[in-house]
Design an enzyme around this catalytic site. Structure first.
Site, PDB file in Angstrom:
ATOM      1  N   ASP A 165     -18.010  58.624 -14.817  1.00 26.16           N
ATOM      2  CA  ASP A 165     -16.909  57.708 -14.532  1.00 26.16           C
ATOM      3  C   ASP A 165     -17.362  56.265 -14.326  1.00 26.16           C
ATOM      4  O   ASP A 165     -16.791  55.528 -13.523  1.00 26.16           O
ATOM      5  CB  ASP A 165     -16.106  58.193 -13.304  1.00 26.16           C
ATOM      6  CG  ASP A 165     -15.669  59.631 -13.465  1.00 26.16           C
ATOM      7  OD1 ASP A 165     -15.319  60.016 -14.590  1.00 26.16           O
ATOM      8  OD2 ASP A 165     -15.691  60.373 -12.462  1.00 26.16           O
ATOM      9  N   HIS A 177     -12.149  59.798 -20.084  1.00 25.06           N
ATOM     10  CA  HIS A 177     -12.511  58.413 -20.378  1.00 25.06           C
ATOM     11  C   HIS A 177     -11.250  57.565 -20.519  1.00 25.06           C
ATOM     12  O   HIS A 177     -10.370  57.895 -21.321  1.00 25.06           O
ATOM     13  CB  HIS A 177     -13.345  58.337 -21.663  1.00 25.06           C
ATOM     14  CG  HIS A 177     -14.651  59.072 -21.556  1.00 25.06           C
ATOM     15  ND1 HIS A 177     -15.542  59.170 -22.596  1.00 25.06           N
ATOM     16  CD2 HIS A 177     -15.228  59.729 -20.516  1.00 25.06           C
ATOM     17  CE1 HIS A 177     -16.601  59.860 -22.194  1.00 25.06           C
ATOM     18  NE2 HIS A 177     -16.416  60.225 -20.943  1.00 25.06           N
TER      19      HIS A 177
HETATM   20  P1  GDP Z   1     -15.694  57.067 -17.928  1.00 30.32           P
HETATM   21  O1  GDP Z   1     -15.527  58.519 -17.658  1.00 30.32           O
HETATM   22  O2  GDP Z   1     -17.122  56.630 -17.777  1.00 30.32           O
HETATM   23  O3  GDP Z   1     -15.106  56.618 -19.224  1.00 30.32           O
HETATM   24  O4  GDP Z   1     -14.893  56.306 -16.773  1.00 30.32           O
HETATM   25  P2  GDP Z   1     -13.418  56.692 -16.221  1.00 30.32           P
HETATM   26  O5  GDP Z   1     -12.411  56.242 -17.209  1.00 30.32           O
HETATM   27  O6  GDP Z   1     -13.382  58.091 -15.757  1.00 30.32           O
HETATM   28  O7  GDP Z   1     -13.380  55.819 -14.898  1.00 30.32           O
HETATM   29  C1  GDP Z   1     -13.549  54.446 -14.915  1.00 30.32           C
HETATM   30  C2  GDP Z   1     -12.300  53.793 -14.328  1.00 30.32           C
HETATM   31  O8  GDP Z   1     -12.584  52.436 -14.045  1.00 30.32           O
HETATM   32  C3  GDP Z   1     -11.122  53.759 -15.295  1.00 30.32           C
HETATM   33  O9  GDP Z   1      -9.934  53.801 -14.567  1.00 30.32           O
HETATM   34  C4  GDP Z   1     -11.272  52.419 -15.990  1.00 30.32           C
HETATM   35  O10 GDP Z   1     -10.058  51.908 -16.489  1.00 30.32           O
HETATM   36  C5  GDP Z   1     -11.769  51.573 -14.844  1.00 30.32           C
HETATM   37  N1  GDP Z   1     -12.652  50.462 -15.222  1.00 30.32           N
HETATM   38  C6  GDP Z   1     -13.612  50.411 -16.179  1.00 30.32           C
HETATM   39  N2  GDP Z   1     -14.263  49.240 -16.118  1.00 30.32           N
HETATM   40  C7  GDP Z   1     -13.701  48.533 -15.112  1.00 30.32           C
HETATM   41  C8  GDP Z   1     -13.978  47.252 -14.528  1.00 30.32           C
HETATM   42  O11 GDP Z   1     -14.883  46.534 -14.925  1.00 30.32           O
HETATM   43  N3  GDP Z   1     -13.183  46.888 -13.463  1.00 30.32           N
HETATM   44  C9  GDP Z   1     -12.178  47.674 -12.989  1.00 30.32           C
HETATM   45  N4  GDP Z   1     -11.465  47.244 -11.957  1.00 30.32           N
HETATM   46  N5  GDP Z   1     -11.913  48.881 -13.508  1.00 30.32           N
HETATM   47  C10 GDP Z   1     -12.670  49.305 -14.543  1.00 30.32           C
HETATM   48  P1  IMO Z   2     -16.983  61.553 -17.518  1.00 31.05           P
HETATM   49  O1  IMO Z   2     -17.356  61.705 -18.971  1.00 31.05           O
HETATM   50  C1  IMO Z   2     -17.527  62.848 -13.379  1.00 31.05           C
HETATM   51  C2  IMO Z   2     -18.836  66.991 -12.754  1.00 31.05           C
HETATM   52  C3  IMO Z   2     -17.779  67.870 -12.116  1.00 31.05           C
HETATM   53  C4  IMO Z   2     -18.693  68.822 -11.333  1.00 31.05           C
HETATM   54  C5  IMO Z   2     -19.872  69.014 -12.282  1.00 31.05           C
HETATM   55  C6  IMO Z   2     -19.812  70.277 -13.114  1.00 31.05           C
HETATM   56  O2  IMO Z   2     -15.553  61.269 -17.294  1.00 31.05           O
HETATM   57  O3  IMO Z   2     -17.904  60.634 -16.830  1.00 31.05           O
HETATM   58  P2  IMO Z   2     -18.264  71.017 -15.174  1.00 31.05           P
HETATM   59  O4  IMO Z   2     -16.789  71.173 -15.254  1.00 31.05           O
HETATM   60  O5  IMO Z   2     -18.823  70.052 -16.149  1.00 31.05           O
HETATM   61  O6  IMO Z   2     -18.987  72.327 -15.194  1.00 31.05           O
HETATM   62  O7  IMO Z   2     -18.518  70.406 -13.691  1.00 31.05           O
HETATM   63  O8  IMO Z   2     -19.869  67.893 -13.148  1.00 31.05           O
HETATM   64  N1  IMO Z   2     -18.380  66.278 -13.975  1.00 31.05           N
HETATM   65  C7  IMO Z   2     -18.016  64.985 -13.994  1.00 31.05           C
HETATM   66  N2  IMO Z   2     -17.909  64.081 -13.006  1.00 31.05           N
HETATM   67  N3  IMO Z   2     -17.258  62.477 -14.650  1.00 31.05           N
HETATM   68  C8  IMO Z   2     -17.380  63.371 -15.660  1.00 31.05           C
HETATM   69  O9  IMO Z   2     -17.216  63.040 -16.946  1.00 31.05           O
HETATM   70  C9  IMO Z   2     -17.755  64.695 -15.355  1.00 31.05           C
HETATM   71  N4  IMO Z   2     -17.954  65.812 -16.080  1.00 31.05           N
HETATM   72  C10 IMO Z   2     -18.351  66.761 -15.240  1.00 31.05           C
HETATM   73  O10 IMO Z   2     -16.950  67.132 -11.267  1.00 31.05           O
HETATM   74  O11 IMO Z   2     -19.154  68.196 -10.175  1.00 31.05           O
HETATM   75 MG    MG Z   3     -14.431  59.809 -16.418  1.00 24.93          MG
END
Ligand code: GDP
Ligand code: IMO
Ligand code: MG
Length: 445
Positions: free
Chosen positions: A35, A63
């Site tokens: 994340d 994502h």
């Molecule tokens: P990913 O799994 O790595 O793609 O990340 P996620 O989408 O799960 O979580 C990142 C969150 O942060 C999302 O809600 C994005 O829209 C937000 N985000 C990404 N970059 C930025 C940033 O530079 N600033 C802020 N405020 N939010 C961001």
């Molecule tokens: P993105 O791509 C954050 C974590 C789960 C759990 C562990 C194992 O959005 O960054 P699983 O279901 O994969 O067997 O769970 O891994 N986990 C993540 N945490 N972002 C993710 O993906 C994750 N994918 C798996 O929360 O702790």
């Molecule tokens: Mg994510």
């Protein structure tokens, strides 16, 4: 001795090899516990890419991409799918839950995504996640009780287990002879029923459902290995979107509190059939602080008001499971370790804006164990749970960075914060995220 004609032939091969090696693949990888904002970075880079690929994981990933105020969330689909000019590839290392994939496509169609049928390719070697895998994930977690891992219950662990046990079923099996698929599915279901007697499965209706999926996916399936190599040779720009992140990697992460794939650089090679010599830029995505969903040790975790503030300001809620993410300070020990494994050529520092109103910001720079500094990242969960973190404290900038679009316009303290990270990791920061939207990014040239 080599004859002249053989020699020139060999030279011809070498020239072709060199040409091929000049066109390298760009990789985006999560540097912490997930994340970090990989979706946003991929969306940014997709503009200059022809093909965007997922190489590992499944719909445990979530994502986010925000375009003109509209929020898209991708789980199995590469985030480049909204870019009409990009082809999206789901590689052999990914595990695919077809009901989840079609649900995701439908949801995004409703948000205005068009024409995916012509731009989505699935590897014939990718393994299928069945509902029985997802049920088993939940049952395994329940069996573990207080020692559960906090998985997403998307069936990731059980599916990669089936793959390793060699009774997994691949996309190619589904679109091949259906009788053979049927036999394999019956064996798999019987196996799972034996392991988990309370598991519920209606085999006949699953077979009917999967016969329909076979028709639906057939036009999308390819041998993605030869496809990608052809495209790379012809000069197409390929971008790889890592899912999950280095600290969740099954080999290098905080085992057993990890996912079941290689979310570090090796997953690009094994999950797409791309050799290391074709990998160019490796962009590590680093959140300006640290978060973690699910269980497991987290040395810089903040169980106080500051942790709550980061959670609230950063809207730190899981995209896949809606669970609240645990928050803490940036951990440079952890980042140094993932930099070793992934070999980042540059970094994208996201969510700097979330730190905007802090008076002081701490950064973890070393671990001590039993009073002694350690120079390695502990592999043992009990060691990692017992480390003491040494911090440096940086003065906060206490003003908004949201509208900043060039690095020289960042408040001095924010520049110092970025420099501290660069210097400690010895990797340049190429992009800085200061908001959710596509436009909220600073390119550092
Ligand atoms: P990913 O799994 O790595 O793609 O990340 P996620 O989408 O799960 O979580 C990142 C969150 O942060 C999302 O809600 C994005 O829209 C937000 N985000 C990404 N970059 C930025 C940033 O530079 N600033 C802020 N405020 N939010 C961001
Ligand atoms: P993105 O791509 C954050 C974590 C789960 C759990 C562990 C194992 O959005 O960054 P699983 O279901 O994969 O067997 O769970 O891994 N986990 C993540 N945490 N972002 C993710 O993906 C994750 N994918 C798996 O929360 O702790
Ligand atoms: Mg994510």
């Amino acid at each position: 001795m080599l004859s002249v004609s053989k020699f020139s032939e060999f030279n011809g091969v070498n020239r072709e090899k060199n040409r091929m090696e000049n066109n390298k693949v760009t990789v985006v990888l999560g540097a912490q516990w997930g994340d970090e904002g990989k979706g946003k970075v991929v969306d940014l880079l997709a503009v200059n890419s022809d093909i965007v690929c997922r190489c590992q994981g499944g719909n445990n990933a979530g994502h986010t991409v925000v375009v003109e105020g509209k929020e898209f969330d991708f789980h199995l689909l590469p985030s480049g799918i909204i870019n009409q000019k990009c082809t999206s590839v789901i590689g052999n290392g990914v595990v695919i839950h077809l009901p989840g994939l079609f649900e995701e496509l439908k949801k995004n169609e409703q948000k205005g995504m068009e024409g995916w049928q012509d731009r989505l390719i699935l590897s014939d070697r990718a393994h299928l996640v069945f509902d029985i895998h997802q049920q088993a994930d939940g049952l395994q977690e329940a069996e573990k009780g207080k020692n559960s891992l906090g998985t997403t219950k998307k069936g990731i662990g059980p599916t990669y287990s089936s793959k390793a046990t060699r009774n997994g079923i691949r996309i190619g099996d589904l679109i091949g002879d259906f009788h053979i698929f049927e036999e394999k599915f019956r064996t798999l279901a019987a196996n799972y029923k034996r392991m988990f007697p309370s598991l519920e499965v209606d085999i006949e209706s699953e077979l009917i459902r999967y016969k329909e999926y076979a028709q639906k996916i057939r036009p999308l399936v390819k041998d993605t290995v030869s496809y990608l190599h052809q495209e790379i040779r012809s000069g197409k720009r390929v971008l790889v979107e890592g899912a999950n992140a280095a600290m969740l990697d099954i080999d290098f992460g905080t085992y057993p509190y990890v996912t079941s794939s290689n979310c570090s650089i090796g997953g690009v090679c094994t999950g797409l059939g791309i050799p290391p010599c074709l990998i160019g830029e490796v962009l590590g995505v680093v959140k300006a602080y640290t978060t973690r969903v699910g269980d497991g040790p987290f040395p810089t975790e903040l169980n106080d008001e500051t942790g709550k503030l980061l959670q609230e300001r950063g809207h730190e809620v899981g995209v896949t499971t809606r669970r609240v993410r645990r928050c803490g300070w940036l951990d440079l020990v952890l980042l140094n370790y993932t930099a070793l494994v992934n070999g980042y050529s540059s970094l994208c520092l996201t969510k700097l804006d979330i730190l905007d109103n802090l008076k002081e910001i701490k950064v973890g720079v070393a671990y001590t164990l039993n009073g002694k500094r350690i120079n390695y990242f502990p592999s043992s969960i009990s060691e990692l749970s017992n480390v003491q973190v040494e911090y440096v404290t940086v003065t906060g900038w206490e003003c908004s960075t949201e509208a900043v679009r060039s690095v020289d316009k960042l408040p001095t303290q924010a520049q110092i914060y970025v420099k501290l990270i660069e210097d400690h990791l010895n990797v340049p920061v190429k992009y800085i995220g200061v908001g959710q939207g596509r436009e909220s990014i600073i390119s550092v040239d």
